[in-house]
Design an enzyme around this catalytic site. Structure first.
Site, short mmCIF file in Angstrom:
data_model
loop_
_atom_site.label_atom_id
_atom_site.label_comp_id
_atom_site.label_asym_id
_atom_site.label_seq_id
_atom_site.Cartn_x
_atom_site.Cartn_y
_atom_site.Cartn_z
N ASP A 104 0.81 -1.22 0.00
CA ASP A 104 0.00 0.00 0.00
C ASP A 104 0.84 1.27 0.00
OD1 ASP A 104 -2.25 -1.65 0.08
OD2 ASP A 104 -2.25 -1.68 2.27
N LYS A 135 1.85 2.03 -5.17
CA LYS A 135 2.43 1.46 -6.38
C LYS A 135 1.52 1.67 -7.59
CE LYS A 135 2.52 -2.53 -4.27
NZ LYS A 135 2.14 -2.13 -2.92
N GLY A 136 0.19 1.48 -7.36
CA GLY A 136 -0.77 1.60 -8.45
C GLY A 136 -0.71 2.97 -9.10
N ALA A 151 -3.90 -7.98 -3.67
CA ALA A 151 -3.44 -6.64 -3.99
C ALA A 151 -4.63 -5.70 -4.20
CB ALA A 151 -2.60 -6.67 -5.26
N GLY A 152 -4.45 -4.45 -3.81
CA GLY A 152 -5.44 -3.41 -4.12
C GLY A 152 -4.66 -2.19 -4.55
N HIS A 153 -4.67 -1.90 -5.84
CA HIS A 153 -3.87 -0.80 -6.39
C HIS A 153 -4.79 0.30 -6.90
CE1 HIS A 153 -0.24 -3.71 -7.16
NE2 HIS A 153 -0.60 -3.63 -5.90
N THR A 154 -4.67 1.47 -6.32
CA THR A 154 -5.61 2.55 -6.62
C THR A 154 -5.03 3.52 -7.63
OG1 THR A 154 -6.17 2.36 -4.29
CG2 THR A 154 -7.15 4.20 -5.48
N THR A 177 -5.78 -11.52 3.72
CA THR A 177 -6.88 -10.82 3.05
C THR A 177 -8.06 -11.76 2.80
OG1 THR A 177 -5.93 -11.37 0.91
CG2 THR A 177 -5.31 -9.23 1.85
N GLN A 234 2.07 -6.11 -3.17
CA GLN A 234 2.54 -6.20 -1.77
C GLN A 234 3.84 -5.40 -1.60
OE1 GLN A 234 1.51 -9.55 -3.29
NE2 GLN A 234 -0.44 -8.68 -2.75
N ARG A 280 -10.08 -2.92 5.88
CA ARG A 280 -9.58 -2.90 7.27
C ARG A 280 -8.77 -1.64 7.53
NH1 ARG A 280 -6.31 -8.45 7.65
NH2 ARG A 280 -5.77 -7.82 5.55
N LEU A 324 3.45 12.39 0.45
CA LEU A 324 4.20 13.38 1.22
C LEU A 324 3.25 14.47 1.74
CD1 LEU A 324 7.09 13.94 2.08
CD2 LEU A 324 7.42 15.25 -0.01
P1 GDP Z 1 -0.73 0.22 -3.59
O1 GDP Z 1 -1.31 -1.04 -3.08
O2 GDP Z 1 0.74 0.33 -3.31
O3 GDP Z 1 -1.04 0.49 -5.04
O4 GDP Z 1 -1.41 1.39 -2.75
P2 GDP Z 1 -2.99 1.53 -2.42
O5 GDP Z 1 -3.69 1.96 -3.66
O6 GDP Z 1 -3.49 0.33 -1.73
O7 GDP Z 1 -2.94 2.67 -1.33
C1 GDP Z 1 -2.48 3.94 -1.62
C2 GDP Z 1 -3.60 4.94 -1.34
O8 GDP Z 1 -3.07 6.25 -1.29
C3 GDP Z 1 -4.63 4.99 -2.44
O9 GDP Z 1 -5.86 5.37 -1.86
C4 GDP Z 1 -4.13 6.09 -3.36
O10 GDP Z 1 -5.17 6.72 -4.11
C5 GDP Z 1 -3.55 7.05 -2.37
N1 GDP Z 1 -2.38 7.81 -2.81
C6 GDP Z 1 -1.37 7.42 -3.62
N2 GDP Z 1 -0.42 8.39 -3.68
C7 GDP Z 1 -0.86 9.40 -2.89
C8 GDP Z 1 -0.33 10.66 -2.51
O11 GDP Z 1 0.78 11.05 -2.89
N3 GDP Z 1 -1.07 11.42 -1.65
C9 GDP Z 1 -2.28 11.02 -1.18
N4 GDP Z 1 -2.94 11.83 -0.37
N5 GDP Z 1 -2.82 9.85 -1.52
C10 GDP Z 1 -2.11 9.05 -2.36
P1 IMO Z 2 -0.88 -4.27 -2.20
O1 IMO Z 2 -0.38 -4.84 -3.53
C1 IMO Z 2 -1.00 -4.61 2.13
C2 IMO Z 2 -1.00 -8.66 3.78
C3 IMO Z 2 -2.24 -9.10 4.50
C4 IMO Z 2 -1.63 -10.05 5.53
C5 IMO Z 2 -0.51 -10.71 4.73
C6 IMO Z 2 -0.90 -12.07 4.16
O2 IMO Z 2 -2.17 -3.56 -2.29
O3 IMO Z 2 0.23 -3.49 -1.57
P2 IMO Z 2 -2.43 -12.79 2.12
O4 IMO Z 2 -3.88 -12.55 1.85
O5 IMO Z 2 -1.52 -12.24 1.06
O6 IMO Z 2 -2.10 -14.22 2.44
O7 IMO Z 2 -2.13 -11.97 3.48
O8 IMO Z 2 -0.19 -9.83 3.69
N1 IMO Z 2 -1.21 -8.17 2.39
C7 IMO Z 2 -1.18 -6.88 2.05
N2 IMO Z 2 -1.02 -5.78 2.80
N3 IMO Z 2 -1.11 -4.50 0.78
C8 IMO Z 2 -1.22 -5.62 0.02
O9 IMO Z 2 -1.17 -5.59 -1.33
C9 IMO Z 2 -1.31 -6.87 0.65
N4 IMO Z 2 -1.46 -8.14 0.20
C10 IMO Z 2 -1.38 -8.93 1.29
O10 IMO Z 2 -2.89 -8.02 5.11
O11 IMO Z 2 -1.04 -9.31 6.56
MG MG Z 3 -2.88 -1.69 -1.87
#
Ligand code: GDP
Ligand code: IMO
Ligand code: MG
Length: 429
Positions: A13, A16-17, A39-42, A130, A225, A304, A333
């Site tokens: 999180d 990366k997305g 994974a959840g990439h926004t 997850t 991850q 969560r 930042l």
């Molecule tokens: P990922 O799993 O690494 O792709 O990250 P996620 O998408 O799970 O979580 C990142 C969250 O932060 C998402 O809600 C994005 O829209 C948001 N985000 C990403 N970069 C920034 C940033 O520079 N500032 C803010 N405020 N939000 C961001």
């Molecule tokens: P992105 O790509 C954050 C965490 C879970 C748990 C552990 C094992 O969005 O960064 P799993 O379901 O993979 O067996 O869970 O890994 N986890 C993540 N935490 N971002 C993720 O993906 C994750 N994918 C798995 O919360 O602690």
């Molecule tokens: Mg994510």
């Protein structure tokens, strides 16, 4: 050579997305190499927000091919849901650029079921997964019970594999967990349908990725991850079951270790973690609350609340080492604005010793107390700033501190979720 690997430096999180979307504008191919719908990439583009679980975050760019690589575990039902979202947003054409590796493994209904049952069995020692069936799917891959995406193309072969595997799984369900068995016919019919719908997406993505790299096209491998969730290099056993580290990206994409790869570590300006396990800089106080609320730190996959704390520089330096990171991106930042002081963990206190290396066991992790360097904060809202020079002096000092501490340059700074809220210091492509 134009190959970039995007790797999360901490526990996922990191944003990366968003960064993959930004870089994909100039990329020819984006490959997801490992993980699955955990994974959840926004990606945020103006008023639209997309959360990708399986589909690579480059899919919104009309010239970019998107590959679901060999190292992934794919739940066809989740994939079809994601495809439906794109079609619903009038992006159905994007699916013409989507390819799925025949070598990727299928997440089956018993995987998801066993994920939940095993978590309950562990009681207090649960991982906090997850619940997407990721661990059990990789477990089957390694134990050679796995059923692969290409098996969907051969109905008879699929039926035979499912029949044997399901007999084995049902024994475990019934005898270990006292759970009713799953029915062959139900699963077979469901997956036969997936085979029909997905057949024309299935191919040898490793060959596509190799040829793209060989012909000098711009290729991104999108890690899922983060380093500390890596099965070998993370905070075992509180990890995922794949290899988010950069070496896993190559293996999962089916590309060998060619020369000149740019390995981009995506590092959030503070640190978060979802699920159980060690997290030395976690702030269980108002700072943690501030970061969670201002940073909207709630899981993109499970909703969560994410545990939040100061940036763990020890982990960052470790991530630089195990991934061979060549460049850093600092995200979110903007969230640190308004804090009078900012702390950055530069070492751990373990008993009477100060150390700057990560420990080897989770018991040892739990004894690590963070040692912080304190920097001045800044009041300004930086979310509309587009150039490095316009950032407040204290913000630049924070970034320079990270660069000095890791000896790695910061190439991109993200100051908001939107693709436009990005300060580019280095053009990767
Ligand atoms: P990922 O799993 O690494 O792709 O990250 P996620 O998408 O799970 O979580 C990142 C969250 O932060 C998402 O809600 C994005 O829209 C948001 N985000 C990403 N970069 C920034 C940033 O520079 N500032 C803010 N405020 N939000 C961001
Ligand atoms: P992105 O790509 C954050 C965490 C879970 C748990 C552990 C094992 O969005 O960064 P799993 O379901 O993979 O067996 O869970 O890994 N986890 C993540 N935490 N971002 C993720 O993906 C994750 N994918 C798995 O919360 O602690
Ligand atoms: Mg994510």
């Amino acid at each position: 050579m134009s190959l970039c690997i995007i790797t999360g430096t901490h526990w996922g999180d990191e944003g990366k997305g968003k960064i993959v979307d930004c870089l994909s504008q100039n990329a020819d191919v984006v490959v997801r190499a490992q993980g699955g719908s955990n994974a959840g990439h926004t990606v945020v583009t103006g008023k639209e927000k997309y959360v990708f679980h399986l589909i690579p975050s480059g899919i919104l760019h009309p010239g970019t091919l998107c590959l679901l690589g060999d190292g992934m575990v794919i739940n066809p039902s989740s994939l079809l849901e994601e495809m439906k979202v794109l079609t619903g947003k009038n992006l159905g054409d994007a699916l013409k650029r989507l390819y799925i590796s025949g070598k990727a493994h299928l997440v089956m209904p018993y995987h998801q079921l066993l994920d939940g049952l095993m978590e309950s069995f562990r009681k207090k020692g649960k991982i906090g997964t997850t619940g997407q069936g990721i661990g059990p799917a990789y477990e089957d891959k390694v134990a050679r019970w796995g059923i692969r995406v290409a098996d969907l193309l051969d109905e008879k072969g699929f039926a035979e594999k499912l029949s044997v595997t399901l007999q084995y799984k049902n024994r475990i369900l019934e005898n270990v967990f006292r759970h009713p068995p799953l029915l062959f016919d139900t699963i077979f019919q469901e997956y036969r349908g997936y085979g029909e719908t997905l057949s024309h997406f299935i191919t040898d993505t490793s060959k596509m990725a190799y040829e793209a790299v060989e012909s000098g096209q711009k290729v991104i491998i999108e890690g899922a991850q983060g380093t500390m969730l890596d099965l070998d290099h993370g905070t075992y056993p509180f990890v995922t079951s794949s290899h988010p580290a950069s070496a896993g990206s190559l293996l999962g994409a089916g590309i060998g270790p060619v020369n000149g790869i740019e390995i981009i570590g995506i590092c959030k300006a503070y640190t978060s973690r979802v699920g159980e396990g060690p997290f030395p800089t976690e702030c269980r106080d108002e700072t943690g609350e501030f970061l969670r609320e201002k940073g909207h730190e709630y899981g993109a996959t499970t909703g969560r609340p994410r545990r939040c704390g100061w940036l763990d520089g020890v982990v960052l330096k470790y991530a630089v080492r195990v991934n061979s990171i060549t460049s850093l991106v600092i995200t979110k930042l903007d969230i640190l604005g308004g804090l009078p002081h900012i702390q950055l963990c530069t070492g751990y206190q373990v008993g009477n010793e100060k150390t700057s290396v990560v420990p080897l066991s989770s018991e040892a992790w739990n004894q690590c107390q963070p040692v912080y360097d304190e920097l001045d904060g800044w009041e300004e809202d930086i979310s509309e700033i587009h150039s490095y020079g316009e950032l407040p002096a204290a913000t630049r000092r924070y970034l320079e501190f990270i660069e000095d501490f890791t000896s790695i340059p910061v190439g991109i700074i993200s100051v908001g979720p939107d693709r436009n809220q990005t300060i580019i210091r280095k053009e990767y492509f």
